[in-house]
Design a protein around this motif. Structure first.
Motif, PDB file in Angstrom:
ATOM      1  N   MET A 135     -36.568 -16.871   4.581  1.00  0.00           N
ATOM      2  CA  MET A 135     -36.899 -15.603   4.658  1.00  0.00           C
ATOM      3  C   MET A 135     -37.829 -15.461   3.599  1.00  0.00           C
ATOM      4  O   MET A 135     -37.862 -15.685   2.372  1.00  0.00           O
ATOM      5  N   GLU A 136     -39.080 -15.070   4.102  1.00  0.00           N
ATOM      6  CA  GLU A 136     -40.277 -14.666   2.957  1.00  0.00           C
ATOM      7  C   GLU A 136     -40.915 -13.517   3.115  1.00  0.00           C
ATOM      8  O   GLU A 136     -41.726 -13.000   3.852  1.00  0.00           O
ATOM      9  N   PRO A 137     -40.323 -12.605   1.922  1.00  0.00           N
ATOM     10  CA  PRO A 137     -41.000 -11.344   1.989  1.00  0.00           C
ATOM     11  C   PRO A 137     -42.475 -11.502   1.447  1.00  0.00           C
ATOM     12  O   PRO A 137     -42.809 -12.457   1.036  1.00  0.00           O
ATOM     13  N   THR A 138     -43.380 -10.415   2.159  1.00  0.00           N
ATOM     14  CA  THR A 138     -44.621 -10.447   1.676  1.00  0.00           C
ATOM     15  C   THR A 138     -44.936  -9.348   1.036  1.00  0.00           C
ATOM     16  O   THR A 138     -45.354  -8.200   1.352  1.00  0.00           O
ATOM     17  N   GLN A 139     -45.415  -9.490  -0.511  1.00  0.00           N
ATOM     18  CA  GLN A 139     -45.921  -8.312  -1.039  1.00  0.00           C
ATOM     19  C   GLN A 139     -46.449  -8.998  -2.315  1.00  0.00           C
ATOM     20  O   GLN A 139     -46.102  -9.623  -2.995  1.00  0.00           O
ATOM     21  N   GLY A 140     -47.580  -8.414  -2.629  1.00  0.00           N
ATOM     22  CA  GLY A 140     -48.292  -8.771  -3.921  1.00  0.00           C
ATOM     23  C   GLY A 140     -48.750 -10.328  -3.883  1.00  0.00           C
ATOM     24  O   GLY A 140     -48.601 -10.932  -2.757  1.00  0.00           O
ATOM     25  N   ASP A 141     -49.620 -10.635  -4.904  1.00  0.00           N
ATOM     26  CA  ASP A 141     -50.094 -12.029  -5.019  1.00  0.00           C
ATOM     27  C   ASP A 141     -50.512 -12.055  -6.474  1.00  0.00           C
ATOM     28  O   ASP A 141     -51.265 -11.302  -6.941  1.00  0.00           O
ATOM     29  N   GLU A 142     -50.466 -13.503  -6.842  1.00  0.00           N
ATOM     30  CA  GLU A 142     -50.924 -13.706  -8.162  1.00  0.00           C
ATOM     31  C   GLU A 142     -52.460 -13.596  -8.022  1.00  0.00           C
ATOM     32  O   GLU A 142     -53.056 -13.302  -9.393  1.00  0.00           O
ATOM     33  N   SER A 143     -53.126 -13.869  -7.245  1.00  0.00           N
ATOM     34  CA  SER A 143     -54.497 -13.957  -6.949  1.00  0.00           C
ATOM     35  C   SER A 143     -55.179 -12.617  -7.281  1.00  0.00           C
ATOM     36  O   SER A 143     -56.428 -12.845  -7.501  1.00  0.00           O
ATOM     37  N   SER A 144     -54.499 -11.560  -7.048  1.00  0.00           N
ATOM     38  CA  SER A 144     -55.078 -10.310  -7.191  1.00  0.00           C
ATOM     39  C   SER A 144     -55.453 -10.034  -8.700  1.00  0.00           C
ATOM     40  O   SER A 144     -56.413  -9.367  -9.006  1.00  0.00           O
ATOM     41  N   THR A 145     -54.988 -10.657  -9.518  1.00  0.00           N
ATOM     42  CA  THR A 145     -55.235 -10.727 -10.921  1.00  0.00           C
ATOM     43  C   THR A 145     -56.395 -11.616 -11.140  1.00  0.00           C
ATOM     44  O   THR A 145     -57.208 -11.677 -12.422  1.00  0.00           O
TER      45      THR A 145
ATOM     46  N   GLY B 229     -39.912 -32.791  -2.186  1.00  0.00           N
ATOM     47  CA  GLY B 229     -41.216 -31.932  -2.153  1.00  0.00           C
ATOM     48  C   GLY B 229     -41.102 -30.954  -3.465  1.00  0.00           C
ATOM     49  O   GLY B 229     -40.022 -30.553  -3.762  1.00  0.00           O
ATOM     50  N   PHE B 230     -42.240 -30.231  -3.736  1.00  0.00           N
ATOM     51  CA  PHE B 230     -42.130 -29.387  -4.713  1.00  0.00           C
ATOM     52  C   PHE B 230     -42.980 -28.218  -4.237  1.00  0.00           C
ATOM     53  O   PHE B 230     -43.713 -28.084  -3.407  1.00  0.00           O
ATOM     54  N   PRO B 231     -42.646 -27.006  -4.931  1.00  0.00           N
ATOM     55  CA  PRO B 231     -43.413 -25.812  -4.670  1.00  0.00           C
ATOM     56  C   PRO B 231     -44.660 -26.168  -5.083  1.00  0.00           C
ATOM     57  O   PRO B 231     -45.105 -26.840  -5.963  1.00  0.00           O
ATOM     58  N   ALA B 232     -45.730 -25.014  -4.673  1.00  0.00           N
ATOM     59  CA  ALA B 232     -46.914 -25.129  -5.527  1.00  0.00           C
ATOM     60  C   ALA B 232     -47.066 -24.837  -6.788  1.00  0.00           C
ATOM     61  O   ALA B 232     -46.373 -24.052  -7.500  1.00  0.00           O
ATOM     62  N   ARG B 233     -47.445 -25.667  -7.573  1.00  0.00           N
ATOM     63  CA  ARG B 233     -47.350 -25.830  -8.941  1.00  0.00           C
ATOM     64  C   ARG B 233     -48.039 -24.441  -9.771  1.00  0.00           C
ATOM     65  O   ARG B 233     -49.371 -24.528  -9.315  1.00  0.00           O
ATOM     66  N   GLY B 234     -47.749 -23.960 -10.698  1.00  0.00           N
ATOM     67  CA  GLY B 234     -48.316 -22.936 -11.310  1.00  0.00           C
ATOM     68  C   GLY B 234     -48.324 -21.599 -10.852  1.00  0.00           C
ATOM     69  O   GLY B 234     -48.769 -20.427 -11.544  1.00  0.00           O
TER      70      GLY B 234
ATOM     71  N   ASP C  65     -45.548 -18.103  -9.712  1.00  0.00           N
ATOM     72  CA  ASP C  65     -44.554 -17.531 -10.153  1.00  0.00           C
ATOM     73  C   ASP C  65     -43.717 -17.044  -8.982  1.00  0.00           C
ATOM     74  O   ASP C  65     -42.347 -16.551  -8.910  1.00  0.00           O
ATOM     75  N   GLN C  66     -44.165 -16.833  -7.683  1.00  0.00           N
ATOM     76  CA  GLN C  66     -43.755 -16.303  -6.654  1.00  0.00           C
ATOM     77  C   GLN C  66     -42.921 -17.094  -5.913  1.00  0.00           C
ATOM     78  O   GLN C  66     -43.056 -18.374  -6.044  1.00  0.00           O
ATOM     79  N   ARG C  67     -42.081 -16.676  -4.926  1.00  0.00           N
ATOM     80  CA  ARG C  67     -41.111 -17.632  -4.212  1.00  0.00           C
ATOM     81  C   ARG C  67     -41.807 -18.443  -3.271  1.00  0.00           C
ATOM     82  O   ARG C  67     -43.097 -18.293  -2.933  1.00  0.00           O
ATOM     83  N   VAL C  68     -41.196 -19.455  -2.926  1.00  0.00           N
ATOM     84  CA  VAL C  68     -41.885 -20.651  -2.011  1.00  0.00           C
ATOM     85  C   VAL C  68     -42.539 -20.067  -0.802  1.00  0.00           C
ATOM     86  O   VAL C  68     -41.729 -19.088  -0.099  1.00  0.00           O
ATOM     87  N   PHE C  69     -43.590 -20.065  -0.291  1.00  0.00           N
ATOM     88  CA  PHE C  69     -44.307 -19.552   0.812  1.00  0.00           C
ATOM     89  C   PHE C  69     -43.624 -20.258   1.954  1.00  0.00           C
ATOM     90  O   PHE C  69     -43.333 -21.592   2.125  1.00  0.00           O
ATOM     91  N   GLY C  70     -43.240 -19.466   2.969  1.00  0.00           N
ATOM     92  CA  GLY C  70     -42.525 -20.235   4.317  1.00  0.00           C
ATOM     93  C   GLY C  70     -43.427 -21.243   4.935  1.00  0.00           C
ATOM     94  O   GLY C  70     -42.737 -22.241   5.304  1.00  0.00           O
ATOM     95  N   GLY C  71     -44.845 -21.153   4.861  1.00  0.00           N
ATOM     96  CA  GLY C  71     -45.759 -22.228   5.507  1.00  0.00           C
ATOM     97  C   GLY C  71     -45.479 -23.393   4.704  1.00  0.00           C
ATOM     98  O   GLY C  71     -45.706 -24.468   5.403  1.00  0.00           O
ATOM     99  N   HIS C  72     -45.174 -23.579   3.250  1.00  0.00           N
ATOM    100  CA  HIS C  72     -44.948 -24.484   2.509  1.00  0.00           C
ATOM    101  C   HIS C  72     -43.959 -25.199   2.985  1.00  0.00           C
ATOM    102  O   HIS C  72     -43.989 -26.576   3.236  1.00  0.00           O
TER     103      HIS C  72
ATOM    104  N   THR D  45     -37.325 -20.653  -4.951  1.00  0.00           N
ATOM    105  CA  THR D  45     -37.673 -20.676  -6.260  1.00  0.00           C
ATOM    106  C   THR D  45     -38.815 -21.417  -6.607  1.00  0.00           C
ATOM    107  O   THR D  45     -38.830 -22.679  -5.910  1.00  0.00           O
ATOM    108  N   PRO D  46     -39.894 -20.967  -7.586  1.00  0.00           N
ATOM    109  CA  PRO D  46     -41.024 -21.783  -7.550  1.00  0.00           C
ATOM    110  C   PRO D  46     -40.758 -22.792  -8.628  1.00  0.00           C
ATOM    111  O   PRO D  46     -41.784 -23.706  -8.907  1.00  0.00           O
ATOM    112  N   HIS D  47     -39.739 -23.008  -9.181  1.00  0.00           N
ATOM    113  CA  HIS D  47     -39.433 -23.949 -10.338  1.00  0.00           C
ATOM    114  C   HIS D  47     -38.523 -24.957 -10.166  1.00  0.00           C
ATOM    115  O   HIS D  47     -38.302 -25.818 -11.097  1.00  0.00           O
TER     116      HIS D  47
END
Length: 305
Positions: free
Chosen positions: A1-11, A36-41, A43-50, A81-83
């Motif tokens: 389940m993947e809520p969609t709100q915000g993004d680290e790249s906005s900063t 496998g591993f979440p995308a490194r670096g 902090d958001q939860r794992v993207f469903g597409g990943h 989780t991303p970690h």
């Protein structure tokens, strides 16, 4: 389940130069078990597409190299989780003369994130289709403004795009170059369309290419439900969550090529909805059909009306 709100790249502060194909890479850790591993670096939860892409890759490791994924059916059960690493366990269900079926479970820290089935078949590359819906007549991607430039010019993203991108889009958490097509360019206002591409990767492995396509297929799909309801009246975050995701692969694709995502919503209730997408190659050949069910609350203004 993947809520969609915000993004680290906005900063603009989080950057990952690792290629998408490397972010999705799996390590064999046992009999039909992969890590496998979440995308490194990030902090958001794992993207469903990943999760979808790594699920397909895990299943592909257990079938003959001549068999290519033709469908994926997945249920998102819990957010990741991303970690922490993600463990993919594959169970063979069937191996026939032309079809293989696999069941996959994705777990993280003892929690089940996803359960899925992936089917594989023996198909020729670029097998001719007997019938297919024509691709809508839309502007070519080179004539459209990149998503980061639209944000800079207008101060906000197109309706329904809560996840920002940047000029160096390949370094973001969802590394896609997106070119949104405004409704004024569409013959059918009920549709929602955008071109997208990923960074190129070495060609040859058809299942890797389809895994990358499954990654991209989860990008900004549920907002078409709000669009069909007439609730996309401006920018701003909307909290939605994917319940399940199904794909049927129709033809071969290559990472780095432009693909057109044509989306609509055939049905919704006050709290849930169905999003549907057809992904075309630039030559007009359908590449995949996508259907996703989501938890999609109605707008506050409509609820108060």
């Amino acid at each position: 389940m993947e809520p969609t709100q915000g993004d680290e790249s906005s900063t603009g502060t989080t950057v990952n130069d690792e290629a998408l194909v490397d972010r999705l890479r799996l390590e064999a850790t046992g009999q039909d078990t992969y890590t496998g591993f979440p995308a490194r670096g990030f902090d958001q939860r794992v993207f469903g597409g990943h999760l979808l892409a790594q699920t397909l890759l895990a299943a592909a490791h257990t079938v003959d190299a001549c068999r290519v994924a033709n469908s994926l059916h997945a249920f998102f059960l819990r957010p990741g989780t991303p970690h922490a690493p993600i463990r993919y366990s594959v169970s063979p269900l069937r191996d026939g003369r032309s079809l293989s079926l696999r069941s996959i479970t994705a777990e993280q820290d003892g929690r089940t994130l996803l359960r899925a089935h992936v089917s594989f078949s023996v198909t020729r590359e670029d097998e001719d289709s007997l019938h297919a819906p024509p691709m809508p007549c839309v502007p070519v991607p080179s004539s459209l403004t990149p998503l980061h430039a639209r944000t800079a010019a207008n101060g906000h993203l197109p309706d329904g795009f809560n996840w920002r991108t940047r000029k160096d889009w390949w370094t973001s958490s969802r590394p896609l170059d997106v070119r949104y097509i405004d409704g004024t360019h569409l013959e059918d206002p009920a549709l929602r369309c955008f071109w997208f591409r990923t960074a190129p990767t070495p060609r040859g492995d058809r299942n890797t290419q389809r895994a990358i396509l499954s990654f991209a297929s989860d990008r900004s799909l549920l907002p078409v439900i709000h669009h069909t309801r007439g609730e996309l009246t401006g920018h701003g975050h909307r909290t939605v969550a994917s319940v399940d995701h199904t794909m049927w692969f129709h033809s071969d694709v290559n990472a780095g090529d432009w693909l057109l995502y044509v989306q609509d919503s055939p049905y919704s209730t006050a709290g849930t909805g169905l999003a549907r997408g057809l992904i075309y190659r630039a030559d007009g050949v359908p590449a995949a059909t996508v259907v996703q069910q989501g938890i999609v609350p109605g707008s506050r203004s409509r609820a108060q009306a």
